[in-house]
Scaffold this active site. Structure first.
Site, mmCIF file in Angstrom:
data_model
loop_
_atom_site.group_PDB
_atom_site.id
_atom_site.type_symbol
_atom_site.label_atom_id
_atom_site.label_comp_id
_atom_site.label_asym_id
_atom_site.label_seq_id
_atom_site.Cartn_x
_atom_site.Cartn_y
_atom_site.Cartn_z
ATOM 1 N N GLY A 6 0.863 -1.177 0.000
ATOM 2 C CA GLY A 6 0.000 0.000 0.000
ATOM 3 C C GLY A 6 0.894 1.220 0.000
ATOM 4 N N THR A 7 0.380 2.310 -0.531
ATOM 5 C CA THR A 7 1.293 3.431 -0.759
ATOM 6 C C THR A 7 0.988 4.667 0.098
ATOM 7 O OG1 THR A 7 0.010 3.909 -2.736
ATOM 8 C CG2 THR A 7 1.994 2.639 -3.021
ATOM 9 N N THR A 8 0.206 5.633 -0.397
ATOM 10 C CA THR A 8 0.186 6.934 0.278
ATOM 11 C C THR A 8 -1.018 7.124 1.198
ATOM 12 O OG1 THR A 8 1.312 7.842 -1.641
ATOM 13 C CG2 THR A 8 0.324 9.422 -0.125
#
Length: 225
Positions: A6-8
């Site tokens: 998962g990123t931001t």
């Protein structure tokens, strides 16, 4: 071994509480593995966790965190304080340290409304479980730096709720323009960031319709500029 990441994610305070938000993209190496991943999870009526890092351990940690909070409340007959919840999550991040050294890093943001202090609060973490309170806003993940720079330009103390939501969407949009692992608002597929607003009255999830309206105005502005 390929692992979903998962990123931001981000959080910012406004005059009556705190907004927490995350994009929807998960990546596997250089590929998009999922466009609809949920990264913001309600933990109780006055708090939520945003997750970035290795998706599997992140999601399992949130499930266990929610269970432990519910277990505490059943045993004690009272809610754990917001700071107590932040400490509990820190212990869980610390317990993940051996996996973090193998690349399965979990970096959450914990945000909530402190009923004793009557204000929104934001806690950030490092991989050792150390946690620190942020005064106004924070973002992390692969696009965290870009999102933070975007928020910094627009943030003011005591923002109205709608303005805080607009800034959150705009920051994720700006991050998606710079970071390939961050998903922007996907008008074609109808996929928008997850955003929750936490006030004294409780937590509400912002509707896709409201997020869509703001996202479309940002896209129009980009076309015109």
């Amino acid at each position: 071994m390929k692992i979903l990441h998962g990123t931001t994610i981000l959080a910012l305070r406004f005059e009556k509480g705190v907004v927490i938000a995350g994009d929807r993209r998960a990546t596997e190496g250089h590929q998009i593995a999922d466009r609809t991943m949920k990264k913001i999870f309600k933990t109780d009526e006055h708090s939520a966790v945003g997750i970035s890092g290795a998706a599997g351990p992140c999601v399992e940690m949130v499930k266990l965190f929610k269970t432990e909070i519910e277990h505490y409340e059943k045993l004690e007959g009272a809610s754990l304080t917001l700071e107590g919840k932040a400490n509990k999550l820190g212990e869980m991040v610390k317990s993940n340290l051996p996996l973090a050294f193998q690349g399965l890093i979990v970096i959450p943001i914990f945000a909530g409304f402190d009923l004793k202090k009557s204000e929104g609060r934001i806690f950030k973490y490092d991989i050792t479980g150390g946690h620190y309170e942020e005064a106004e806003f924070y973002s992390t993940g692969s696009g965290g730096k870009d999102a933070k720079n975007s928020i910094k330009k627009m943030f003011k103390k005591n923002l109205p709720e709608d303005e805080a939501i607009r800034i959150a969407i705009s920051a994720l949009y700006d991050a998606s323009e710079e970071d390939s692992a961050t998903g922007g608002p996907d008008v074609i597929r109808g996929i928008y960031p997850n955003i929750s607003v936490i006030r004294k009255e409780g937590l509400i999830e912002v509707s896709d319709e409201k997020i869509k309206s703001v996202a479309q105005s940002l896209i129009e502005h980009t076309r015109e500029s």
